[in-house]
Design a protein around this motif. Structure first.
Motif, PDB file in Angstrom:
ATOM      1  N   ARG A  22       8.089   6.066   6.546  1.00 11.71           N
ATOM      2  CA  ARG A  22       7.211   7.207   6.298  1.00 11.71           C
ATOM      3  C   ARG A  22       7.417   7.704   4.864  1.00 11.71           C
ATOM      4  N   LEU A  24       8.275   5.887   2.420  1.00  7.18           N
ATOM      5  CA  LEU A  24       7.573   4.919   1.582  1.00  7.18           C
ATOM      6  C   LEU A  24       6.096   5.277   1.515  1.00  7.18           C
ATOM      7  N   LEU A  25       5.530   5.565   2.661  1.00  7.26           N
ATOM      8  CA  LEU A  25       4.114   5.941   2.718  1.00  7.26           C
ATOM      9  C   LEU A  25       3.836   7.159   1.866  1.00  7.26           C
ATOM     10  N   VAL A  28       3.740   6.475  -1.713  1.00  3.58           N
ATOM     11  CA  VAL A  28       2.491   5.832  -2.106  1.00  3.58           C
ATOM     12  C   VAL A  28       1.364   6.848  -2.130  1.00  3.58           C
TER      13      VAL A  28
ATOM     14  N   TYR B  21      -2.925   0.384   0.491  1.00 10.54           N
ATOM     15  CA  TYR B  21      -2.351   1.554   1.155  1.00 10.54           C
ATOM     16  C   TYR B  21      -2.571   1.469   2.665  1.00 10.54           C
ATOM     17  N   LEU B  24      -0.314  -1.096   4.204  1.00  9.78           N
ATOM     18  CA  LEU B  24       1.030  -0.536   4.323  1.00  9.78           C
ATOM     19  C   LEU B  24       1.143   0.358   5.559  1.00  9.78           C
ATOM     20  N   CYS B  28       3.548  -0.096   8.823  1.00  8.18           N
ATOM     21  CA  CYS B  28       4.430   0.941   9.385  1.00  8.18           C
ATOM     22  C   CYS B  28       4.123   1.147  10.866  1.00  8.18           C
ATOM     23  N   ASP B  33       6.234   3.156  13.778  1.00 13.06           N
ATOM     24  CA  ASP B  33       6.071   4.564  13.407  1.00 13.06           C
ATOM     25  C   ASP B  33       4.775   5.087  14.021  1.00 13.06           C
TER      26      ASP B  33
END
Lengths: 342, 207
Positions: A22, A24-25, A28, B21, B24, B28, B33
């Protein structure tokens, strides 16, 4: 580890691992691709949202927030109620992060992002209209005589998704009886807090919604055993994004009837128009009973996506008449044309 | 020319940014997550792609006005942006069919026939196909003057795409109004410019 809120297999990943992801997200999100090149904000705390400042509930467990001690105590003494279901409960992190609470923003994640500092203590509830007892009361005084129970209800949104939610609260009928509505009281009108300073969705200038949010039940609907006032969720107080401190739950109706963060209950002799009726009467009726045979003008109501779903399956299930609560509520609408009275 | 050749790969990378994005976030999500894509991951992906389609459409329409304004050559980059708009639109439809309908094509067809917001969205995507197909230099030469006429339909496509968005809005019109305002501005710039060009062209005849 986690005990009673029945998380599914999707939760088996160790929390520290996905928290890193998270992070990392967020790196970004904040710095676009530049963030990647910089080695992704390695030192940043995972407790900061991109919106800034608001502590993210790293523990995906139930919310405790700023609820007063007496309310937390009351919720601890909850007993199991009579309504339950064998269906899998929707995990807390989805119930608390996928919300239609437009006062806090129109995207599903907005209420979670924007409501964390919502001030619900102290909270006053005004009771007015056609009743013997009226006035403005503190929430604590309102709740004193009521014992809380847990009820697991299906929640069917008008947008054709659904969840299964373990609410904590007490029957609306018990509250209504205490204020002794007169024979003139035919409807019960509920109003949500209006406070644009705290509710950014109310401050927007291009709204199709006239705030404060208003919902109305017929008196017999309000007195039905299913009608529930909720203060808690998953064994703790309601998170603000779910309608803290006090919300209605009427599970045989589309979710928007279950009004949140109630500040006023008024007994009326005539039927006031509800927020969604005013906003778009062609699409949202007064009754808003879950009905697979009457489509929304823009989409079908015959089926629903039970959340959480996955990329591999939309988890589409048939929608049941009155959301599966026909036994309790069909009598309320006998002889009515439900296509016209949608 | 060289600088254009050098900048194109950079633009390409930038335009894949939203997709990177998204990938990604999907990663996750696949790693467990639950908040990466939320309770309704397929719909989240679809909405994300739809929004970027709109932004890329507006970006293609901004190229000429920006070029006029900044006096920098930008038109050579427009084809790539347009093709990316088409790419994101296709992924948007794919996400709808795959994640929301589980490849039930009869459901897709029913939606296109019965639900106006799906109809206009679908038409907008169909309208982009001939533009993508004729985006090559060869086709441009072959079609001559008609190429420009054909590609002007991008304005109609953008209008349909924004209607597609507005018809799904339930409460707050701020975002669709922002897109509409941007499109209206870009279209009026276009009209003003073509009027001016016409008056310049016709001026000598009046003498």
């Amino acid at each position: 580890m986690k005990k009673h809120w029945g998380l599914s297999e999707s939760d088996v990943t160790d929390k520290s691992i996905y928290l890193n992801r998270r992070q990392l997200l967020q790196g970004v999100a904040a710095g676009a691709l530049a963030g990647l090149a910089r080695g992704v904000t390695a030192g940043e705390s995972a407790t900061e949202t991109p919106a800034g400042g608001i502590a993210r509930t790293d523990n995906p467990g139930p919310y405790t927030g700023n609820a007063p001690h007496w309310l937390q105590q009351k919720i601890k003494n909850t007993s199991p109620g009579k309504f339950n279901t064998a269906e899998a409960k929707t995990p807390f992190e989805h119930i608390s992060r996928y919300n239609n609470f437009y006062e806090f923003g129109a995207a599903k994640g907005d209420p979670f992002e924007n409501a964390q500092n919502f001030d619900t203590n102290p909270w006053n509830l005004k009771i007015s209209g056609e009743a013997e007892l009226t006035g403005s009361f503190q929430l604590e005084d309102i709740l004193k005589p009521h014992d809380l129970e847990e009820r697991i209800y299906r929640l069917r949104c008008v947008e054709a998704w659904s969840m299964v939610v373990p609410w904590i609260g007490f029957p609306l009928a018990d509250l209504i009886k205490r204020f002794k509505p007169t024979s003139k009281a035919k409807y019960v009108k509920f109003t949500t807090l209006y406070d644009p300073a705290q509710m950014p969705g109310q401050a927007s200038r291009f709204l199709a919604i006239d705030y404060p949010y208003v919902e109305v039940l017929r008196m017999d609907e309000a007195m039905n055993e299913l009608s529930f006032l909720s203060l808690g969720l998953y064994g703790e107080v309601l998170p603000p994004q779910n309608g803290a401190p006090l919300r209605l739950v009427v599970p045989w109706k589309y979710g928007f009837k279950s009004i949140k963060s109630i500040v006023s209950i008024e007994f009326t002799s005539v039927r006031s128009r509800t927020t969604w009726e005013k906003s778009n009467p062609r699409e949202y009726g007064f009754y808003a009973n879950v009905n697979p045979e009457v489509d929304h003008p823009r989409w079908s109501q015959a089926s629903e996506r039970r959340l959480p779903n996955s990329l591999f399956s939309p988890n589409r299930i048939d929608t049941l008449m009155f959301n599966g609560y026909t036994e309790q509520v069909a009598g309320l609408y006998q002889g009515m044309n439900l296509r016209r009275n949608f | 020319m060289n600088s254009i050749r050098f900048r194109k790969p950079l633009l390409f990378l930038a335009l894949t940014g939203p997709l990177d994005y998204l990938v990604l976030r999907i990663w996750c999500y696949s790693e467990g997550d639950p908040t990466a894509l939320g309770a309704d991951p397929g719909k989240e992906i679809m909405l994300f792609l739809g929004k970027w389609t709109l932004l890329m459409l507006l970006a293609t329409l901004s190229v000429t006005p920006l070029q006029d304004l900044l006096k920098v050559k930008l038109v050579p980059f427009r084809r790539m942006i347009g093709l990316f708009a088409f790419f994101y639109a296709s992924l948007h439809l794919f996400a709808y069919v795959a994640f929301l309908l589980a490849f039930d094509f009869s459901e897709l067809w029913a939606g296109v026939m019965k639900r106006p917001y799906i109809t206009v969205g679908f038409l907008a995507l169909l309208g982009m196909i001939p533009l993508a197909v004729t985006s090559t230099r060869g086709m441009q030469r072959k079609l001559g003057r008609n190429w420009k006429r054909l590609h002007r339909s991008i304005y109609l496509i953008a209008i349909l795409a924004i209607i597609h968005f507005i018809w799904q809005t339930r409460s707050d019109f701020t975002e669709p109004l922002m897109y509409s305002a941007a499109l209206a501005l870009l279209m009026s710039l276009r009209v003003i410019k073509s009027r001016r060009n016409r008056s310049v062209r016709t001026a000598p005849e009046r003498v």
